[in-house]
Scaffold this motif. Structure first.
Motif, PDB file in Angstrom:
ATOM      1  N   ASP A   1       0.438  -1.434   6.224  1.00 14.99           N
ATOM      2  CA  ASP A   1       0.427  -0.141   7.045  1.00 14.99           C
ATOM      3  C   ASP A   1       1.473  -0.368   8.319  1.00 14.99           C
ATOM      4  O   ASP A   1       0.954  -0.906   9.170  1.00 14.99           O
ATOM      5  CB  ASP A   1      -1.148  -0.131   7.832  1.00 14.99           C
ATOM      6  N   MET A   2       2.642   0.036   7.869  1.00 22.21           N
ATOM      7  CA  MET A   2       3.270  -0.250   8.708  1.00 22.21           C
ATOM      8  C   MET A   2       4.598   0.643   8.830  1.00 22.21           C
ATOM      9  O   MET A   2       4.806   1.316   7.723  1.00 22.21           O
ATOM     10  CB  MET A   2       4.131  -1.551   8.667  1.00 22.21           C
TER      11      MET A   2
ATOM     12  N   LEU B   1      -3.945   0.941   1.495  1.00 24.64           N
ATOM     13  CA  LEU B   1      -3.291   0.798   2.394  1.00 24.64           C
ATOM     14  C   LEU B   1      -3.714  -0.589   3.189  1.00 24.64           C
ATOM     15  O   LEU B   1      -4.943  -0.511   3.582  1.00 24.64           O
ATOM     16  CB  LEU B   1      -3.274   2.058   3.360  1.00 24.64           C
ATOM     17  N   ALA B   2      -2.930  -1.506   3.388  1.00 28.56           N
ATOM     18  CA  ALA B   2      -3.497  -2.732   4.031  1.00 28.56           C
ATOM     19  C   ALA B   2      -3.843  -2.712   5.455  1.00 28.56           C
ATOM     20  O   ALA B   2      -2.902  -3.313   6.234  1.00 28.56           O
ATOM     21  CB  ALA B   2      -2.570  -3.763   3.623  1.00 28.56           C
ATOM     22  N   GLY B   3      -4.478  -2.009   5.756  1.00 32.85           N
ATOM     23  CA  GLY B   3      -4.896  -1.810   7.241  1.00 32.85           C
ATOM     24  C   GLY B   3      -6.001  -0.738   7.623  1.00 32.85           C
ATOM     25  O   GLY B   3      -6.228  -0.017   6.376  1.00 32.85           O
ATOM     26  N   TYR B   4      -6.629  -0.646   8.549  1.00 31.90           N
ATOM     27  CA  TYR B   4      -7.592   0.275   8.754  1.00 31.90           C
ATOM     28  C   TYR B   4      -7.315   1.286   9.639  1.00 31.90           C
ATOM     29  O   TYR B   4      -8.291   2.297   9.758  1.00 31.90           O
ATOM     30  CB  TYR B   4      -8.872  -0.657   9.106  1.00 31.90           C
ATOM     31  N   ASP B   5      -6.455   1.010  10.438  1.00 31.23           N
ATOM     32  CA  ASP B   5      -6.008   2.364  11.351  1.00 31.23           C
ATOM     33  C   ASP B   5      -5.444   3.284  10.759  1.00 31.23           C
ATOM     34  O   ASP B   5      -5.474   4.416  11.256  1.00 31.23           O
ATOM     35  CB  ASP B   5      -4.995   1.621  12.326  1.00 31.23           C
TER      36      ASP B   5
ATOM     37  N   PRO C   1      -8.783  10.806   4.509  1.00 34.28           N
ATOM     38  CA  PRO C   1      -7.253  11.194   4.873  1.00 34.28           C
ATOM     39  C   PRO C   1      -6.548  10.629   3.572  1.00 34.28           C
ATOM     40  O   PRO C   1      -5.550  11.560   3.345  1.00 34.28           O
ATOM     41  CB  PRO C   1      -7.115  10.861   6.163  1.00 34.28           C
ATOM     42  N   GLY C   2      -6.687   9.561   3.106  1.00 33.43           N
ATOM     43  CA  GLY C   2      -5.974   9.001   2.181  1.00 33.43           C
ATOM     44  C   GLY C   2      -5.494   9.852   0.782  1.00 33.43           C
ATOM     45  O   GLY C   2      -4.709   9.883   0.416  1.00 33.43           O
TER      46      GLY C   2
ATOM     47  N   SER D   1      -6.041   6.257  -8.226  1.00 31.10           N
ATOM     48  CA  SER D   1      -6.904   6.337  -7.107  1.00 31.10           C
ATOM     49  C   SER D   1      -6.731   5.632  -5.892  1.00 31.10           C
ATOM     50  O   SER D   1      -6.008   4.614  -5.704  1.00 31.10           O
ATOM     51  CB  SER D   1      -7.850   5.135  -7.904  1.00 31.10           C
ATOM     52  N   GLY D   2      -7.066   6.441  -4.807  1.00 38.46           N
ATOM     53  CA  GLY D   2      -6.641   5.868  -3.624  1.00 38.46           C
ATOM     54  C   GLY D   2      -6.334   7.282  -2.464  1.00 38.46           C
ATOM     55  O   GLY D   2      -6.663   8.258  -3.077  1.00 38.46           O
ATOM     56  N   ILE D   3      -5.761   7.027  -1.580  1.00 32.82           N
ATOM     57  CA  ILE D   3      -4.964   5.881  -0.905  1.00 32.82           C
ATOM     58  C   ILE D   3      -6.193   5.426  -0.168  1.00 32.82           C
ATOM     59  O   ILE D   3      -6.720   5.811   0.699  1.00 32.82           O
ATOM     60  CB  ILE D   3      -3.871   6.105   0.016  1.00 32.82           C
ATOM     61  N   ASN D   4      -6.753   3.928  -0.505  1.00 31.08           N
ATOM     62  CA  ASN D   4      -7.781   3.499   0.107  1.00 31.08           C
ATOM     63  C   ASN D   4      -7.459   2.925   1.495  1.00 31.08           C
ATOM     64  O   ASN D   4      -6.589   2.591   1.796  1.00 31.08           O
ATOM     65  CB  ASN D   4      -8.420   2.119  -0.955  1.00 31.08           C
ATOM     66  N   SER D   5      -8.593   3.040   2.343  1.00 35.81           N
ATOM     67  CA  SER D   5      -8.574   2.408   3.582  1.00 35.81           C
ATOM     68  C   SER D   5      -8.824   0.833   3.600  1.00 35.81           C
ATOM     69  O   SER D   5      -9.952   0.805   3.494  1.00 35.81           O
ATOM     70  CB  SER D   5      -9.488   3.330   4.517  1.00 35.81           C
TER      71      SER D   5
END
Length: 251
Positions: free
Chosen positions: A163-164, A124-128, A14-15, A88-92
């Motif tokens: 991730d906020m 993205l500094a989060g996994y949700d 999705p990123g 490159s990204g957006i990484n989970s």
């Protein structure tokens, strides 16, 4: 502008989709990404088997190889129109400190930089992934700002976005890489046939995480932007090493 997009989470991540939709507002977008999750692939190239490229229904091209393979192939032979920039990204999940040595996300951007294109890695500094579209909007604004500057061909930036909600993110902050403690122990298990197998343990917790580091920025609700370089030479001990190898002879 022609943008080459890649990642290490695979072409269906999705990123990547969110980033492609946003960056397409700024110019031509070509996506060349791995056919599956290749997180932790680092800068590896596939040299022992041929690579194949297929095209998904949405136009994304996907490769049976690593993130580095994707960018290398795209720039050196696959595309007739060489891209102006690699994103490159957006990484989970985050890529902070020592993570950049293992990250396929950073490696894809680094390959673009190695081949003469300015490059950006985004995580993205989060996994949700609760705010992935928000992150894409922020990246779009960042890239638009970059385009108004004179871009050095050796520019390589590593970006980590909390991730906020956008309203809770405080600012953009230029940072250096922090450091982690050593990795946790590998996890020993048995497969269904009773054979011993191992899982690589999780990354170590933050160690050097004070003000000025990427860890500190993200934990305080800031977007971390870290300029990276290729040169791993430790210049401060060149003379010392030279002094103790000088008596060695070749016999």
């Amino acid at each position: 502008m022609h943008f080459l997009l890649s990642n290490d989470d695979g072409y269906m991540a999705p990123g990547l989709d969110s980033l492609a939709r946003k960056i397409s507002q700024l110019g031509k977008v070509t996506v060349v990404a791995p056919d599956r999750d290749r997180s932790g692939a680092s800068n590896s190239l596939t040299l022992d088997t041929p690579l194949s490229v297929k095209t998904a229904a949405n136009g994304f091209r996907y490769v049976n190889g690593t993130p580095t393979d994707c960018v290398h192939l795209a720039i050196t032979g696959l595309l007739d129109d060489v891209p102006d920039m690699v994103i490159s990204g957006i990484n989970s999940g985050p890529n902070l400190g020592d993570d950049v040595l293992y990250s396929g996300t950073v490696a894809a951007a680094m390959e673009g930089r190695f081949l003469g294109r300015p490059a950006v890695a985004v995580s993205l500094a989060g996994y949700d992934l609760a705010h992935i579209d928000n992150a894409a909007d922020l990246v779009g604004a960042f890239i638009e700002r970059m385009l108004s500057q004179s871009l050095p061909p050796d520019m390589l930036l590593n970006i980590n976005i909390p991730d906020m909600p956008r309203s809770e993110i405080k600012c953009w902050e230029t940072t250096r890489l922090g450091k982690r403690h050593k990795s946790e122990a590998s996890i020993k298990m048995s497969d269904p046939k009773g054979r011993e197998v191992f899982w690589i343990g999780p990354a170590g917790a933050g160690n050097d995480v004070g003000p000025g580091t990427d860890f500190h920025a993200v934990s305080n609700g800031n977007i971390s932007v870290t300029p990276l370089q290729f040169d791993l030479t430790r210049y401060d001990i060149i003379d010392e090493v030279a002094s103790w190898i000088s008596p060695l002879g070749i016999t």
